[in-house]
Design a protein around this motif. Structure first.
Motif, mmCIF file in Angstrom:
data_model
loop_
_atom_site.group_PDB
_atom_site.id
_atom_site.type_symbol
_atom_site.label_atom_id
_atom_site.label_comp_id
_atom_site.label_asym_id
_atom_site.label_seq_id
_atom_site.Cartn_x
_atom_site.Cartn_y
_atom_site.Cartn_z
ATOM 1 N N GLN A 68 0.844 -1.186 0.000
ATOM 2 C CA GLN A 68 0.000 0.000 0.000
ATOM 3 C C GLN A 68 0.878 1.234 0.000
ATOM 4 O OE1 GLN A 68 -2.839 0.194 3.235
ATOM 5 N NE2 GLN A 68 -4.163 1.589 2.075
ATOM 6 N N ALA A 69 0.756 2.019 -1.057
ATOM 7 C CA ALA A 69 1.470 3.281 -1.161
ATOM 8 C C ALA A 69 0.593 4.395 -0.586
ATOM 9 C CB ALA A 69 1.811 3.570 -2.623
ATOM 10 N N PRO A 70 1.183 5.503 -0.177
ATOM 11 C CA PRO A 70 0.391 6.616 0.387
ATOM 12 C C PRO A 70 -0.708 7.061 -0.579
ATOM 13 C CG PRO A 70 2.719 6.980 0.751
ATOM 14 C CD PRO A 70 2.621 5.781 -0.149
ATOM 15 N N GLY A 71 -1.918 7.150 -0.055
ATOM 16 C CA GLY A 71 -3.039 7.599 -0.869
ATOM 17 C C GLY A 71 -3.603 6.563 -1.821
ATOM 18 N N GLU A 72 -3.049 5.352 -1.760
ATOM 19 C CA GLU A 72 -3.496 4.294 -2.662
ATOM 20 C C GLU A 72 -4.159 3.173 -1.880
ATOM 21 O OE1 GLU A 72 -2.155 6.389 -5.925
ATOM 22 O OE2 GLU A 72 -3.237 4.458 -5.941
ATOM 23 N N GLN A 73 -4.895 2.334 -2.595
ATOM 24 C CA GLN A 73 -5.482 1.158 -1.980
ATOM 25 C C GLN A 73 -4.451 0.048 -1.870
ATOM 26 O OE1 GLN A 73 -9.013 0.086 -4.228
ATOM 27 N NE2 GLN A 73 -10.296 1.364 -2.942
ATOM 28 N N ARG A 74 -4.662 -0.837 -0.913
ATOM 29 C CA ARG A 74 -3.782 -1.986 -0.768
ATOM 30 C C ARG A 74 -4.000 -2.899 -1.971
ATOM 31 N NH1 ARG A 74 -3.345 -4.901 5.032
ATOM 32 N NH2 ARG A 74 -3.092 -2.688 5.535
ATOM 33 N N GLU A 75 -2.883 -3.375 -2.547
ATOM 34 C CA GLU A 75 -2.980 -4.220 -3.732
ATOM 35 C C GLU A 75 -2.158 -5.486 -3.562
ATOM 36 O OE1 GLU A 75 -1.319 -2.338 -7.192
ATOM 37 O OE2 GLU A 75 0.661 -2.075 -6.272
ATOM 38 N N LEU A 76 -2.599 -6.551 -4.227
ATOM 39 C CA LEU A 76 -1.868 -7.808 -4.211
ATOM 40 C C LEU A 76 -0.588 -7.664 -5.019
ATOM 41 C CD1 LEU A 76 -1.707 -10.893 -3.605
ATOM 42 C CD2 LEU A 76 -2.892 -11.226 -5.789
ATOM 43 N N VAL A 77 0.519 -8.124 -4.439
ATOM 44 C CA VAL A 77 1.793 -8.155 -5.151
ATOM 45 C C VAL A 77 2.064 -9.558 -5.686
ATOM 46 C CG1 VAL A 77 4.287 -7.839 -4.950
ATOM 47 C CG2 VAL A 77 2.719 -6.291 -3.736
ATOM 48 N N ALA A 78 1.980 -10.555 -4.809
ATOM 49 C CA ALA A 78 2.256 -11.931 -5.204
ATOM 50 C C ALA A 78 1.638 -12.871 -4.193
ATOM 51 C CB ALA A 78 3.761 -12.173 -5.298
ATOM 52 N N GLY A 79 1.254 -14.054 -4.672
ATOM 53 C CA GLY A 79 0.701 -15.063 -3.797
ATOM 54 C C GLY A 79 1.198 -16.433 -4.206
ATOM 55 N N ILE A 80 1.186 -17.367 -3.245
ATOM 56 C CA ILE A 80 1.633 -18.728 -3.519
ATOM 57 C C ILE A 80 0.794 -19.692 -2.692
ATOM 58 C CG2 ILE A 80 3.479 -18.532 -1.781
ATOM 59 C CD1 ILE A 80 5.146 -20.423 -3.606
ATOM 60 N N ASN B 157 1.033 -16.491 -8.304
ATOM 61 C CA ASN B 157 0.453 -15.461 -9.152
ATOM 62 C C ASN B 157 1.059 -14.126 -8.751
ATOM 63 O OD1 ASN B 157 -1.360 -15.550 -6.726
ATOM 64 N ND2 ASN B 157 -2.243 -13.764 -7.757
ATOM 65 N N TYR B 158 1.195 -13.244 -9.740
ATOM 66 C CA TYR B 158 1.863 -11.967 -9.532
ATOM 67 C C TYR B 158 1.045 -10.828 -10.140
ATOM 68 C CZ TYR B 158 6.028 -14.798 -8.602
ATOM 69 O OH TYR B 158 6.926 -15.704 -8.087
ATOM 70 N N ALA B 159 1.172 -9.659 -9.553
ATOM 71 C CA ALA B 159 0.642 -8.462 -10.182
ATOM 72 C C ALA B 159 1.427 -8.219 -11.472
ATOM 73 C CB ALA B 159 0.787 -7.267 -9.254
ATOM 74 N N ASP B 160 0.760 -7.710 -12.490
ATOM 75 C CA ASP B 160 1.426 -7.474 -13.770
ATOM 76 C C ASP B 160 2.642 -6.558 -13.602
ATOM 77 O OD1 ASP B 160 -1.617 -7.391 -15.803
ATOM 78 O OD2 ASP B 160 -0.362 -9.055 -15.123
ATOM 79 N N SER B 161 2.553 -5.635 -12.678
ATOM 80 C CA SER B 161 3.620 -4.641 -12.507
ATOM 81 C C SER B 161 4.914 -5.226 -11.953
ATOM 82 C CB SER B 161 3.143 -3.513 -11.590
ATOM 83 O OG SER B 161 2.786 -4.023 -10.320
ATOM 84 N N VAL B 162 4.851 -6.441 -11.387
ATOM 85 C CA VAL B 162 6.060 -7.014 -10.791
ATOM 86 C C VAL B 162 6.506 -8.301 -11.483
ATOM 87 C CG1 VAL B 162 5.398 -6.036 -8.568
ATOM 88 C CG2 VAL B 162 4.912 -8.449 -9.044
ATOM 89 N N LYS B 163 5.750 -8.775 -12.455
ATOM 90 C CA LYS B 163 6.111 -10.010 -13.159
ATOM 91 C C LYS B 163 7.494 -9.875 -13.787
ATOM 92 C CE LYS B 163 1.510 -11.797 -14.251
ATOM 93 N NZ LYS B 163 0.502 -12.034 -15.307
#
Length: 121
Positions: free
Chosen positions: A39-51, A58-64
């Motif tokens: 979660q960045a300031p002013g942003e919603q919490r988002e999934l980065v990666a899961g296992i 699975n990964y967020a497109d931004s970190v693949k």
């Protein structure tokens, strides 16, 4: 009491690497999905990666291609290796896990306390 204990994080220059670790503290029966959110300031919490427990990721497109998640089922830990870090990766990173404390209990969602990752020159 079961808790998720995070370690790692800090300040790194763009293009650098960091490794985050998450450990389950306390006795559990099993864990299903483990992962990381940010979660960045002013942003919603988002999934980065899961296992999952069988190793499906699975990964967020931004970190693949830059981040890799892994886990040790025997130790109830998971790691997030972050490479080629960018300023836009700056955020508070939270460990997340679906845990079952007893054989007859349901899976519940647990969160770590969060660790700051700052990517800046």
């Amino acid at each position: 009491q079961v808790q998720l204990v995070e370690s790692g994080g800090g300040l790194v220059q763009p293009g650098g690497s960091l490794r985050l670790s998450c450990a389950v503290s306390g006795s559990i029966f099993s864990s299903k999905v483990m992962g990381w959110y940010r979660q960045a300031p002013g942003e919603q919490r988002e999934l980065v990666a899961g296992i999952t427990s069988d190793g499906t990721t699975n990964y967020a497109d931004s970190v693949k291609g830059r981040f890799t998640i892994s886990r040790d089922n025997a130790k109830n830990t998971d790691d997030l290796q972050m490479n080629i870090l960018k300023p836009e990766d700056t955020a508070v990173y939270y460990c997340n896990a679906n845990l079952k404390l007893r054989y007859f209990s349901a899976y519940d969602n647990y969160w770590g306390q969060g660790t700051q990752v700052t990517v800046s020159s």
